[in-house]
Design a protein around this motif. Sequence first.
Motif, PDB file in Angstrom:
ATOM      1  N   LEU A 146       0.865  -1.177   0.000  1.00 35.60           N
ATOM      2  CA  LEU A 146       0.000   0.000   0.000  1.00 35.60           C
ATOM      3  C   LEU A 146       0.904   1.231   0.000  1.00 35.60           C
ATOM      4  O   LEU A 146       1.441   1.624   1.032  1.00 35.60           O
ATOM      5  N   ASP A 147       1.050   1.815  -1.148  1.00 35.77           N
ATOM      6  CA  ASP A 147       1.920   2.983  -1.282  1.00 35.77           C
ATOM      7  C   ASP A 147       1.566   3.697  -2.575  1.00 35.77           C
ATOM      8  O   ASP A 147       0.902   3.133  -3.452  1.00 35.77           O
ATOM      9  N   LEU A 148       2.062   4.942  -2.703  1.00 35.58           N
ATOM     10  CA  LEU A 148       1.835   5.670  -3.949  1.00 35.58           C
ATOM     11  C   LEU A 148       2.680   5.103  -5.071  1.00 35.58           C
ATOM     12  O   LEU A 148       2.306   5.164  -6.246  1.00 35.58           O
ATOM     13  N   ARG A 149       3.812   4.560  -4.723  1.00 32.25           N
ATOM     14  CA  ARG A 149       4.717   4.023  -5.744  1.00 32.25           C
ATOM     15  C   ARG A 149       4.645   2.497  -5.744  1.00 32.25           C
ATOM     16  O   ARG A 149       4.675   1.862  -4.693  1.00 32.25           O
ATOM     17  N   THR A 150       4.575   1.931  -6.923  1.00 32.40           N
ATOM     18  CA  THR A 150       4.566   0.481  -7.067  1.00 32.40           C
ATOM     19  C   THR A 150       5.963  -0.061  -6.779  1.00 32.40           C
ATOM     20  O   THR A 150       6.940   0.706  -6.739  1.00 32.40           O
ATOM     21  N   PRO A 151       6.106  -1.377  -6.578  1.00 29.67           N
ATOM     22  CA  PRO A 151       7.431  -1.938  -6.298  1.00 29.67           C
ATOM     23  C   PRO A 151       8.484  -1.615  -7.363  1.00 29.67           C
ATOM     24  O   PRO A 151       9.686  -1.606  -7.060  1.00 29.67           O
ATOM     25  N   ASP A 152       8.053  -1.317  -8.590  1.00 30.21           N
ATOM     26  CA  ASP A 152       9.045  -0.971  -9.621  1.00 30.21           C
ATOM     27  C   ASP A 152       9.369   0.518  -9.651  1.00 30.21           C
ATOM     28  O   ASP A 152      10.120   0.981 -10.514  1.00 30.21           O
ATOM     29  N   GLY A 153       8.797   1.273  -8.708  1.00 31.00           N
ATOM     30  CA  GLY A 153       9.123   2.693  -8.602  1.00 31.00           C
ATOM     31  C   GLY A 153       8.198   3.634  -9.345  1.00 31.00           C
ATOM     32  O   GLY A 153       8.402   4.848  -9.316  1.00 31.00           O
ATOM     33  N   THR A 154       7.145   3.129  -9.996  1.00 32.86           N
ATOM     34  CA  THR A 154       6.238   3.993 -10.751  1.00 32.86           C
ATOM     35  C   THR A 154       5.304   4.735  -9.803  1.00 32.86           C
ATOM     36  O   THR A 154       4.710   4.133  -8.903  1.00 32.86           O
ATOM     37  N   GLY A 155       5.160   6.076 -10.022  1.00 29.99           N
ATOM     38  CA  GLY A 155       4.281   6.892  -9.193  1.00 29.99           C
ATOM     39  C   GLY A 155       3.014   7.272  -9.934  1.00 29.99           C
ATOM     40  O   GLY A 155       2.737   6.795 -11.039  1.00 29.99           O
ATOM     41  N   PRO A 156       2.188   8.154  -9.334  1.00 31.84           N
ATOM     42  CA  PRO A 156       0.917   8.548  -9.953  1.00 31.84           C
ATOM     43  C   PRO A 156       1.071   9.126 -11.363  1.00 31.84           C
ATOM     44  O   PRO A 156       0.297   8.752 -12.258  1.00 31.84           O
ATOM     45  N   ALA A 157       2.021  10.001 -11.576  1.00 31.59           N
ATOM     46  CA  ALA A 157       2.180  10.608 -12.901  1.00 31.59           C
ATOM     47  C   ALA A 157       2.573   9.562 -13.937  1.00 31.59           C
ATOM     48  O   ALA A 157       2.079   9.578 -15.081  1.00 31.59           O
ATOM     49  N   GLY A 158       3.448   8.636 -13.548  1.00 33.59           N
ATOM     50  CA  GLY A 158       3.870   7.584 -14.474  1.00 33.59           C
ATOM     51  C   GLY A 158       2.714   6.658 -14.829  1.00 33.59           C
ATOM     52  O   GLY A 158       2.578   6.235 -15.987  1.00 33.59           O
ATOM     53  N   GLY A 166      -2.352  12.854 -20.774  1.00 36.88           N
ATOM     54  CA  GLY A 166      -1.249  13.764 -21.123  1.00 36.88           C
ATOM     55  C   GLY A 166      -1.243  15.048 -20.337  1.00 36.88           C
ATOM     56  O   GLY A 166      -0.710  16.058 -20.815  1.00 36.88           O
ATOM     57  N   GLY A 167      -1.827  15.061 -19.136  1.00 36.08           N
ATOM     58  CA  GLY A 167      -1.863  16.284 -18.333  1.00 36.08           C
ATOM     59  C   GLY A 167      -0.515  16.638 -17.725  1.00 36.08           C
ATOM     60  O   GLY A 167       0.432  15.832 -17.732  1.00 36.08           O
ATOM     61  N   SER A 168      -0.488  17.840 -17.177  1.00 38.27           N
ATOM     62  CA  SER A 168       0.752  18.363 -16.616  1.00 38.27           C
ATOM     63  C   SER A 168       0.910  18.076 -15.135  1.00 38.27           C
ATOM     64  O   SER A 168       2.027  18.133 -14.605  1.00 38.27           O
ATOM     65  N   ARG A 169      -0.169  17.808 -14.440  1.00 29.16           N
ATOM     66  CA  ARG A 169      -0.090  17.588 -12.997  1.00 29.16           C
ATOM     67  C   ARG A 169      -1.025  16.444 -12.620  1.00 29.16           C
ATOM     68  O   ARG A 169      -2.201  16.433 -12.984  1.00 29.16           O
ATOM     69  N   VAL A 170      -0.530  15.496 -11.826  1.00 27.49           N
ATOM     70  CA  VAL A 170      -1.332  14.340 -11.388  1.00 27.49           C
ATOM     71  C   VAL A 170      -1.043  14.087  -9.908  1.00 27.49           C
ATOM     72  O   VAL A 170       0.130  14.022  -9.511  1.00 27.49           O
ATOM     73  N   LEU A 218     -10.644  13.618 -13.286  1.00 24.50           N
ATOM     74  CA  LEU A 218     -10.658  12.724 -12.123  1.00 24.50           C
ATOM     75  C   LEU A 218     -10.851  11.277 -12.573  1.00 24.50           C
ATOM     76  O   LEU A 218     -11.536  10.993 -13.558  1.00 24.50           O
ATOM     77  N   GLY A 219     -10.239  10.369 -11.815  1.00 26.79           N
ATOM     78  CA  GLY A 219     -10.444   8.929 -11.974  1.00 26.79           C
ATOM     79  C   GLY A 219     -10.411   8.273 -10.602  1.00 26.79           C
ATOM     80  O   GLY A 219      -9.796   8.799  -9.668  1.00 26.79           O
ATOM     81  N   ALA A 220     -11.065   7.134 -10.442  1.00 24.77           N
ATOM     82  CA  ALA A 220     -11.114   6.474  -9.127  1.00 24.77           C
ATOM     83  C   ALA A 220     -11.425   4.989  -9.295  1.00 24.77           C
ATOM     84  O   ALA A 220     -11.966   4.553 -10.314  1.00 24.77           O
ATOM     85  N   ASP A 221     -11.079   4.221  -8.254  1.00 23.87           N
ATOM     86  CA  ASP A 221     -11.403   2.794  -8.227  1.00 23.87           C
ATOM     87  C   ASP A 221     -11.578   2.358  -6.777  1.00 23.87           C
ATOM     88  O   ASP A 221     -11.112   3.040  -5.839  1.00 23.87           O
ATOM     89  N   PHE A 222     -12.243   1.213  -6.595  1.00 29.38           N
ATOM     90  CA  PHE A 222     -12.577   0.708  -5.257  1.00 29.38           C
ATOM     91  C   PHE A 222     -12.452  -0.803  -5.250  1.00 29.38           C
ATOM     92  O   PHE A 222     -12.873  -1.486  -6.190  1.00 29.38           O
ATOM     93  N   ARG A 223     -11.894  -1.340  -4.153  1.00 25.33           N
ATOM     94  CA  ARG A 223     -11.834  -2.799  -3.943  1.00 25.33           C
ATOM     95  C   ARG A 223     -11.965  -3.090  -2.446  1.00 25.33           C
ATOM     96  O   ARG A 223     -11.866  -2.198  -1.622  1.00 25.33           O
ATOM     97  N   SER A 233      -8.807   4.289  -4.367  1.00 25.67           N
ATOM     98  CA  SER A 233      -7.737   4.997  -5.088  1.00 25.67           C
ATOM     99  C   SER A 233      -8.387   6.114  -5.899  1.00 25.67           C
ATOM    100  O   SER A 233      -9.271   5.847  -6.727  1.00 25.67           O
ATOM    101  N   MET A 234      -7.957   7.355  -5.661  1.00 29.87           N
ATOM    102  CA  MET A 234      -8.568   8.526  -6.307  1.00 29.87           C
ATOM    103  C   MET A 234      -7.466   9.394  -6.936  1.00 29.87           C
ATOM    104  O   MET A 234      -6.489   9.722  -6.258  1.00 29.87           O
ATOM    105  N   VAL A 235      -7.636   9.719  -8.195  1.00 28.12           N
ATOM    106  CA  VAL A 235      -6.600  10.439  -8.953  1.00 28.12           C
ATOM    107  C   VAL A 235      -7.206  11.741  -9.518  1.00 28.12           C
ATOM    108  O   VAL A 235      -8.281  11.716 -10.114  1.00 28.12           O
ATOM    109  N   LEU A 236      -6.503  12.842  -9.308  1.00 28.10           N
ATOM    110  CA  LEU A 236      -6.864  14.130  -9.903  1.00 28.10           C
ATOM    111  C   LEU A 236      -5.753  14.562 -10.853  1.00 28.10           C
ATOM    112  O   LEU A 236      -4.557  14.323 -10.586  1.00 28.10           O
ATOM    113  N   GLY A 237      -6.145  15.179 -11.972  1.00 27.06           N
ATOM    114  CA  GLY A 237      -5.151  15.643 -12.947  1.00 27.06           C
ATOM    115  C   GLY A 237      -5.579  16.941 -13.578  1.00 27.06           C
ATOM    116  O   GLY A 237      -6.755  17.348 -13.503  1.00 27.06           O
ATOM    117  N   THR A 238      -4.598  17.593 -14.188  1.00 28.99           N
ATOM    118  CA  THR A 238      -4.832  18.851 -14.889  1.00 28.99           C
ATOM    119  C   THR A 238      -4.358  18.728 -16.312  1.00 28.99           C
ATOM    120  O   THR A 238      -3.180  18.368 -16.565  1.00 28.99           O
TER     121      THR A 238
END
Length: 239
Positions: A146-158, A166-170, A218-223, A233-238
């Motif tokens: 449970l973290d913002l970054r996956t085990p391979d190091g990918t974060g929200p923007a990635g 293709g937004g500038s801020r996530v 905006l995007g979101a998911d639930f489990r 998981s809730m994502v906002l972008g510009t």
Amino acid sequence: MSGSTYPSRPNSRPDLYSGARRRFSGLGTIASGFVALVLVLGALLTSELDRYSTQDDPPPNAQTPGSPLLPAAPVDPGNASPAPGGTPPDDPPPSASPPADSVPIAILTAINQELSGQGCKPVKLDPKLVTAARNHMNTMVATGYLDLRTPDGTGPAGRAKAAGFGGSRVVESVVLGAEAAQDAATIGFPSPGKSGDAVPITVQIVSRTTLMCGYTSLGADFRRDSRNVPIWSMVLGTK
């Protein structure tokens, strides 16, 4: 001596006994008849008592007037108790998750309510950010982290870029334990001045971001995890 009169002799003893026997014989006949009558009446009375006694004692399961036999109540299979020594009913299934398409809409509604209170423009649902949130949720559930970054190091923007956004801020917020979308949204993206508000003890914040004006998508998911704990998981972008 002729012409002389002799006094009459008293009755002899046999004659007295004979009269007595006749009297006693008559009484005996009467007594015997009375005894016979009593015996006959007694027999008739006993017979009648037996007949009424038999009628008053109904046989087992007999239906008596005014008290009809009721049929056995039907057994509800869903509420039936197990027989002694039988297998107990299964535990109730975990709470059902809301349909996948309803989750982003519920989060969108809650976020736009908060933005409206700040005088900000509403955000719109973006399928690419929904995909980004869903992919992150899949990885968290599969790997147990449970973290913002996956085990391979990918974060929200990635993750958003990999999903085609293709937004500038996530930014992303991950919240555990909130049962309602409204609570998850306001805890994960609190309005300015509410970041320090206490949260329920059953809620864990993995990441949160203060909600500000300027976001467009905006995007979101639930489990639910293996312990039936809700994860958002809730994502906002510009753009």
